[in-house]
Motif scaffolding. Structure first.
Motif, PDB file in Angstrom:
ATOM      1  N   PHE A 242       0.822  -1.207   0.000  1.00 48.16           N
ATOM      2  CA  PHE A 242       0.000   0.000   0.000  1.00 48.16           C
ATOM      3  C   PHE A 242       0.858   1.259   0.000  1.00 48.16           C
ATOM      4  CE2 PHE A 242      -2.544  -3.401   1.728  1.00 48.16           C
ATOM      5  CZ  PHE A 242      -3.717  -3.266   0.998  1.00 48.16           C
ATOM      6  N   PHE A 243       0.342   2.280  -0.682  1.00 49.34           N
ATOM      7  CA  PHE A 243       1.079   3.515  -0.872  1.00 49.34           C
ATOM      8  C   PHE A 243       0.156   4.717  -0.693  1.00 49.34           C
ATOM      9  CE2 PHE A 243       2.876   0.153  -3.440  1.00 49.34           C
ATOM     10  CZ  PHE A 243       4.241   0.268  -3.261  1.00 49.34           C
ATOM     11  N   SER A 244       0.773   5.851  -0.353  1.00 49.92           N
ATOM     12  CA  SER A 244       0.062   7.129  -0.317  1.00 49.92           C
ATOM     13  C   SER A 244       0.964   8.190  -0.933  1.00 49.92           C
ATOM     14  CB  SER A 244      -0.313   7.510   1.117  1.00 49.92           C
ATOM     15  OG  SER A 244       0.848   7.618   1.920  1.00 49.92           O
ATOM     16  N   THR A 246       1.650  11.130   0.551  1.00 46.80           N
ATOM     17  CA  THR A 246       2.406  11.746   1.641  1.00 46.80           C
ATOM     18  C   THR A 246       2.482  10.766   2.802  1.00 46.80           C
ATOM     19  OG1 THR A 246       0.409  12.729   2.611  1.00 46.80           O
ATOM     20  CG2 THR A 246       1.603  14.051   0.959  1.00 46.80           C
ATOM     21  N   PRO A 247       3.417  10.980   3.747  1.00 47.42           N
ATOM     22  CA  PRO A 247       3.583  10.025   4.852  1.00 47.42           C
ATOM     23  C   PRO A 247       2.325   9.761   5.667  1.00 47.42           C
ATOM     24  CG  PRO A 247       5.469  11.487   4.745  1.00 47.42           C
ATOM     25  CD  PRO A 247       4.474  12.014   3.754  1.00 47.42           C
ATOM     26  N   ASP A 248       1.481  10.761   5.817  1.00 46.75           N
ATOM     27  CA  ASP A 248       0.254  10.583   6.600  1.00 46.75           C
ATOM     28  C   ASP A 248      -1.008  10.672   5.742  1.00 46.75           C
ATOM     29  OD1 ASP A 248       1.643  10.391   9.081  1.00 46.75           O
ATOM     30  OD2 ASP A 248       1.933  12.568   9.032  1.00 46.75           O
ATOM     31  N   GLY A 249      -0.819  10.610   4.439  1.00 46.43           N
ATOM     32  CA  GLY A 249      -1.934  10.785   3.530  1.00 46.43           C
ATOM     33  C   GLY A 249      -2.822   9.561   3.402  1.00 46.43           C
ATOM     34  N   ARG A 250      -3.915   9.756   2.711  1.00 45.77           N
ATOM     35  CA  ARG A 250      -4.863   8.666   2.464  1.00 45.77           C
ATOM     36  C   ARG A 250      -4.229   7.618   1.560  1.00 45.77           C
ATOM     37  NH1 ARG A 250     -10.477   9.450  -0.975  1.00 45.77           N
ATOM     38  NH2 ARG A 250     -11.338   7.365  -0.628  1.00 45.77           N
ATOM     39  N   ILE A 251      -4.519   6.344   1.845  1.00 49.66           N
ATOM     40  CA  ILE A 251      -4.028   5.268   0.978  1.00 49.66           C
ATOM     41  C   ILE A 251      -4.640   5.461  -0.408  1.00 49.66           C
ATOM     42  CG2 ILE A 251      -3.991   2.776   0.584  1.00 49.66           C
ATOM     43  CD1 ILE A 251      -2.226   3.785   2.905  1.00 49.66           C
ATOM     44  N   SER A 252      -3.779   5.530  -1.404  1.00 51.53           N
ATOM     45  CA  SER A 252      -4.249   5.840  -2.758  1.00 51.53           C
ATOM     46  C   SER A 252      -3.816   4.817  -3.799  1.00 51.53           C
ATOM     47  CB  SER A 252      -3.734   7.227  -3.174  1.00 51.53           C
ATOM     48  OG  SER A 252      -2.316   7.272  -3.089  1.00 51.53           O
ATOM     49  N   HIS A 253      -3.023   3.808  -3.402  1.00 53.61           N
ATOM     50  CA  HIS A 253      -2.533   2.849  -4.394  1.00 53.61           C
ATOM     51  C   HIS A 253      -2.223   1.519  -3.722  1.00 53.61           C
ATOM     52  CE1 HIS A 253      -1.050   1.767  -8.325  1.00 53.61           C
ATOM     53  NE2 HIS A 253       0.105   1.372  -7.826  1.00 53.61           N
ATOM     54  N   VAL A 254      -2.449   0.450  -4.472  1.00 59.53           N
ATOM     55  CA  VAL A 254      -2.140  -0.898  -3.999  1.00 59.53           C
ATOM     56  C   VAL A 254      -1.474  -1.681  -5.114  1.00 59.53           C
ATOM     57  CG1 VAL A 254      -4.459  -1.760  -4.618  1.00 59.53           C
ATOM     58  CG2 VAL A 254      -3.096  -2.978  -2.896  1.00 59.53           C
ATOM     59  N   ALA A 255      -0.556  -2.556  -4.732  1.00 62.32           N
ATOM     60  CA  ALA A 255       0.158  -3.419  -5.673  1.00 62.32           C
ATOM     61  C   ALA A 255       0.233  -4.820  -5.070  1.00 62.32           C
ATOM     62  CB  ALA A 255       1.560  -2.875  -5.935  1.00 62.32           C
ATOM     63  N   ALA A 284       8.491   7.735  -5.965  1.00 65.27           N
ATOM     64  CA  ALA A 284       7.489   8.806  -6.067  1.00 65.27           C
ATOM     65  C   ALA A 284       6.324   8.602  -5.101  1.00 65.27           C
ATOM     66  CB  ALA A 284       6.963   8.881  -7.493  1.00 65.27           C
ATOM     67  N   ARG A 285       6.285   7.468  -4.444  1.00 66.82           N
ATOM     68  CA  ARG A 285       5.198   7.151  -3.516  1.00 66.82           C
ATOM     69  C   ARG A 285       5.758   6.950  -2.116  1.00 66.82           C
ATOM     70  NH1 ARG A 285       1.054   5.363  -7.151  1.00 66.82           N
ATOM     71  NH2 ARG A 285       1.861   4.475  -9.087  1.00 66.82           N
ATOM     72  N   VAL A 286       4.862   6.937  -1.139  1.00 70.75           N
ATOM     73  CA  VAL A 286       5.240   6.607   0.235  1.00 70.75           C
ATOM     74  C   VAL A 286       4.700   5.217   0.548  1.00 70.75           C
ATOM     75  CG1 VAL A 286       5.062   7.227   2.665  1.00 70.75           C
ATOM     76  CG2 VAL A 286       5.159   9.029   0.914  1.00 70.75           C
ATOM     77  N   TYR A 287       5.599   4.265   0.804  1.00 67.01           N
ATOM     78  CA  TYR A 287       5.194   2.895   1.107  1.00 67.01           C
ATOM     79  C   TYR A 287       4.662   2.839   2.537  1.00 67.01           C
ATOM     80  CZ  TYR A 287       5.625  -2.073   2.262  1.00 67.01           C
ATOM     81  OH  TYR A 287       5.374  -3.356   2.694  1.00 67.01           O
ATOM     82  N   ARG A 288       3.448   2.309   2.704  1.00 70.57           N
ATOM     83  CA  ARG A 288       2.775   2.337   4.002  1.00 70.57           C
ATOM     84  C   ARG A 288       2.585   0.951   4.620  1.00 70.57           C
ATOM     85  NH1 ARG A 288      -0.262   7.048   4.450  1.00 70.57           N
ATOM     86  NH2 ARG A 288      -0.804   6.308   6.549  1.00 70.57           N
ATOM     87  N   GLY A 289       3.272  -0.042   4.083  1.00 71.16           N
ATOM     88  CA  GLY A 289       3.145  -1.380   4.639  1.00 71.16           C
ATOM     89  C   GLY A 289       2.321  -2.293   3.747  1.00 71.16           C
ATOM     90  N   ALA A 290       2.060  -3.485   4.259  1.00 72.20           N
ATOM     91  CA  ALA A 290       1.415  -4.516   3.442  1.00 72.20           C
ATOM     92  C   ALA A 290       0.371  -5.277   4.253  1.00 72.20           C
ATOM     93  CB  ALA A 290       2.473  -5.477   2.909  1.00 72.20           C
ATOM     94  N   SER A 291      -0.437  -6.042   3.521  1.00 78.34           N
ATOM     95  CA  SER A 291      -1.402  -6.954   4.123  1.00 78.34           C
ATOM     96  C   SER A 291      -1.220  -8.334   3.499  1.00 78.34           C
ATOM     97  CB  SER A 291      -2.841  -6.482   3.894  1.00 78.34           C
ATOM     98  OG  SER A 291      -3.122  -5.313   4.621  1.00 78.34           O
ATOM     99  N   ARG A 292      -1.301  -9.347   4.332  1.00 76.02           N
ATOM    100  CA  ARG A 292      -1.174 -10.732   3.840  1.00 76.02           C
ATOM    101  C   ARG A 292      -2.536 -11.408   3.887  1.00 76.02           C
ATOM    102  NH1 ARG A 292       3.694 -13.105   6.245  1.00 76.02           N
ATOM    103  NH2 ARG A 292       4.556 -11.965   4.459  1.00 76.02           N
ATOM    104  N   ILE A 293      -2.973 -11.876   2.718  1.00 80.16           N
ATOM    105  CA  ILE A 293      -4.256 -12.579   2.619  1.00 80.16           C
ATOM    106  C   ILE A 293      -4.090 -14.056   2.960  1.00 80.16           C
ATOM    107  CG2 ILE A 293      -6.218 -13.080   1.113  1.00 80.16           C
ATOM    108  CD1 ILE A 293      -5.749 -10.084   1.713  1.00 80.16           C
ATOM    109  N   GLU A 294      -2.945 -14.620   2.577  1.00 77.08           N
ATOM    110  CA  GLU A 294      -2.675 -16.035   2.844  1.00 77.08           C
ATOM    111  C   GLU A 294      -2.800 -16.329   4.340  1.00 77.08           C
ATOM    112  OE1 GLU A 294       0.771 -19.403   1.943  1.00 77.08           O
ATOM    113  OE2 GLU A 294       1.220 -17.266   1.697  1.00 77.08           O
ATOM    114  N   GLY A 295      -3.571 -17.357   4.664  1.00 78.15           N
ATOM    115  CA  GLY A 295      -3.764 -17.734   6.057  1.00 78.15           C
ATOM    116  C   GLY A 295      -4.819 -16.918   6.776  1.00 78.15           C
ATOM    117  N   GLU A 296      -5.420 -15.949   6.072  1.00 77.37           N
ATOM    118  CA  GLU A 296      -6.405 -15.067   6.701  1.00 77.37           C
ATOM    119  C   GLU A 296      -7.775 -15.163   6.028  1.00 77.37           C
ATOM    120  OE1 GLU A 296      -5.675 -13.339   9.417  1.00 77.37           O
ATOM    121  OE2 GLU A 296      -3.605 -14.077   9.366  1.00 77.37           O
TER     122      GLU A 296
END
Length: 312
Positions: A242-244, A246-255, A284-296
């Motif tokens: 997930f990306f935004s 700005t550092p505290d901005g709304r999540i605007s992109h997923v890969a 050009a983006r701020v990486y905000r971490g990830a989510s794992r679907i596997e196992g969830e």
């Protein structure tokens, strides 16, 4: 005149009752647009594909219905895109023999298996489409669309809905669906193998594995197991990044993460980039971490289709 008015008065409750019972629809075209408002000029916010069950939230008698999808996403759809169902008809559909399209290529439904001509086409289906029918041992399987049209599809392009809806999690197959769309143009709100936006790519990739997720990137960041931004080394294939802006901005992109720092996403087109400072997309983006679907699977916001009450 008096008798006519009395007849109308007595029939009105029956008409209203019949309308109220039609609380469900099935998408009846290959890819249907979901819009923010009840107009063709209104912004497209998402899409649904053939055979998707949706619940009627609002019907004012116009050519537009306000609908809720099986992921809770709401919007307006033109009545020409759907087949309306009563509660009883919906239950019959859930109990019926159905097929899901597993081919990543578009599949043609044809009228006659002995004729090879564009004029033999009934419609096309995309990956994840659901139709009535049983898988044949022969080259073609007979199918029926939500509105009753019927025809034949290549047997090797479909699976029983039970098999499709209960697949085990397979990260490489999820990523392969993304790579099949490599180079496809970005389209805001798009969510099928015809074209995708960033979160639409996630939906298409996972739905092909019989897994339904929430629709938008800002929703998807809250599903699955959280992976903090500093834990890049722990990422696995098919994790959501997930990306935004700005550092505290709304999540605007997923890969979707692939391997060795590479990710695939829809940005202008479906393409790959790398999680490193010299990559123009990543920097050009701020990486905000990830989510794992596997196992969830079956946790909040993630459904294995076989367990979703709107499908079974």
């Amino acid at each position: 005149m008096r008798n006519y008015l009395l007849s109308l008065l007595f029939s009105l409750p029956l008409l209203l009752s019949a309308q109220q019972q039609q609380e469900w629809v099935l998408v009846n075209i290959p890819v249907a647009c979901i819009r923010e408002g009840s107009s063709h000029a209104s912004e497209m916010s998402s899409q649904s594909i053939m055979g998707t069950p949706m619940k009627v939230l609002e019907d004012n008698g116009s050519e537009w219905l306000k609908l809720e999808g099986p992921d809770g996403y709401t919007g307006y759809m033109n009545i020409s895109s759907v087949k309306r169902l009563s509660d009883t008809e919906m239950q019959n559909w859930k109990n019926s023999s159905r097929l899901a399209v597993t081919s990543m290529s578009e599949v043609k439904v044809i009228r006659d298996t002995l004729i090879s001509s564009p004029r033999n086409t009934v419609t096309e289906l995309v990956n994840g489409s659901i139709v009535n029918g049983k898988k044949s041992r022969g080259r073609f399987s007979h199918v029926t669309l939500p509105d009753g049209r019927d025809g034949w599809v290549s047997t090797d392009c479909v699976s029983s809905i039970e098999d499709w809806a209960s697949q085990p999690f397979e990260a490489q197959k999820i990523l392969d669906r993304c790579y099949y769309l490599y180079g496809a143009p970005y389209l805001w709100g798009a969510c099928s193998t015809k074209s995708v936006d960033c979160s639409g790519l996630v939906r298409v990739a996972y739905y092909g594995n019989g897994i339904l997720t929430l629709r938008d990137a800002r929703q998807q960041i809250n599903i699955g197991r959280r992976i903090e931004p500093e834990d890049i080394s722990s990422l696995r294939p098919a994790d959501l990044l997930f990306f935004s802006a700005t550092p505290d901005g709304r999540i605007s992109h997923v890969a979707l993460y692939d391997s060795e720092g590479k990710y695939i996403h829809s940005s202008g087109r479906v393409k790959c980039n790398y999680m490193r400072a010299d990559d123009s997309d990543f920097s050009a983006r701020v990486y905000r971490g990830a989510s794992r679907i596997e196992g969830e699977i079956s946790s909040e916001g993630i459904w294995q289709i076989i367990n979703h009450p709107w499908y079974f």
